[in-house]
Enzyme design. Structure first.
Site, PDB file in Angstrom:
ATOM      1  N   LYS A 100      -2.563   7.180   1.161  1.00  6.47           N
ATOM      2  CA  LYS A 100      -2.376   7.468   2.591  1.00  6.47           C
ATOM      3  C   LYS A 100      -1.262   8.499   2.695  1.00  6.47           C
ATOM      4  CE  LYS A 100      -2.189   4.937   6.992  1.00  6.47           C
ATOM      5  NZ  LYS A 100      -3.537   5.283   7.461  1.00  6.47           N
ATOM      6  N   GLU A 158     -16.170   6.429   7.270  1.00  4.05           N
ATOM      7  CA  GLU A 158     -15.266   5.887   8.285  1.00  4.05           C
ATOM      8  C   GLU A 158     -15.141   6.894   9.412  1.00  4.05           C
ATOM      9  OE1 GLU A 158     -11.571   5.300   6.258  1.00  4.05           O
ATOM     10  OE2 GLU A 158     -11.380   7.391   5.677  1.00  4.05           O
ATOM     11  N   ARG A 201       0.828  -1.204   0.000  1.00  3.97           N
ATOM     12  CA  ARG A 201       0.000   0.000   0.000  1.00  3.97           C
ATOM     13  C   ARG A 201       0.867   1.260   0.000  1.00  3.97           C
ATOM     14  NH1 ARG A 201      -4.586   0.812   4.530  1.00  3.97           N
ATOM     15  NH2 ARG A 201      -2.756   1.206   5.845  1.00  3.97           N
TER      16      ARG A 201
END
Length: 223
Positions: free
Chosen positions: A148, A181, A49
């Site tokens: 991210k 979220e 990721r």
């Protein structure tokens, strides 16, 4: 003890230039990893990721995956941590003032290992109260939730709303009003023995632990 680029150094020697675009503009990526019993949870998935996030912002990580994996494990060992938290950061590197990433050089690879406790123990045992934040999750068309990045202001603004309301966490909705979220957590609901969680197209980060939970639910016959 901090890992910086190619070596372990004492905390006071771990320095980043004030001209680093990770500091100036949030241009960089990171992963937060947990270790249990001296073993990093799903290290390969976190590295995959991290590399995907870096590719999305055209950032070349200056070390191969094997070297970064070793740096994570070495940093945990140097700090004598079996059960700990690792923050793995790659910054854009130092450059001139201005947004142009082509004017940066020397991306920084940083590994920090420490302990972390997000919530008091009683919250895990008795539950906690949250509020729904007015701050929406950034639309995927504006900034992909798959990245991210070091720009976490969207989550921080929602977190502040929760704290002002006397809650340690806040629920974030997407631009459609759908549950996405929390500021630092994926959301799960158990209904009639089935584990449910918002889909990736709701504008969420595809959490490593989220995926592990869904896999566990499937193998246990819940989802």
């Amino acid at each position: 003890i901090i890992f910086m680029n190619d070596r372990l150094v004492p905390e006071e020697e771990a320095r980043v230039s004030v001209f680093d675009h990770g500091l100036l503009y949030g241009a960089g990526v990171f992963e937060g990893l947990r270790s249990y019993g001296g073993r990093v949870f799903r290290l390969d998935a976190h590295l995959d990721r991290l590399w995907a996030s870096a590719r999305a912002i055209c950032l070349e990580i200056p070390l191969p995956k094997a070297a970064v994996a070793k740096a994570v494990n070495d940093t945990l060992a140097a700090n004598k941590l079996a059960d700990g938290y690792v923050r793995l950061v790659v910054t854009r590197g130092a450059g001139s003032l201005g947004l142009d990433p082509n004017r940066t050089k020397h991306p920084q690879v940083i590994v920090i290992a420490d302990t972390i406790s997000l919530y008091p123990r009683e919250y895990y045992e008795q539950g906690l109260k949250i509020v729904t934040a007015a701050t929406q999750r950034v639309q995927s068309a504006a900034l992909s939730p798959r990245i991210k990045s070091l720009n976490y202001l969207n989550n921080i603004m929602a977190k502040l709303e929760g704290l002002r309301a006397g809650c340690v966490e806040a629920l974030m909705l997407n631009h459609k009003g759908e549950v996405a979220e929390c500021t630092g957590d994926n959301v799960f609901v158990v209904r009639s023995g089935v584990l449910l969680t918002p889909p990736p197209d709701a504008g969420i980060l595809a959490g490593i632990t989220r995926n592990a939970g869904m896999e566990l639910a499937r193998t246990g016959g819940l989802a």
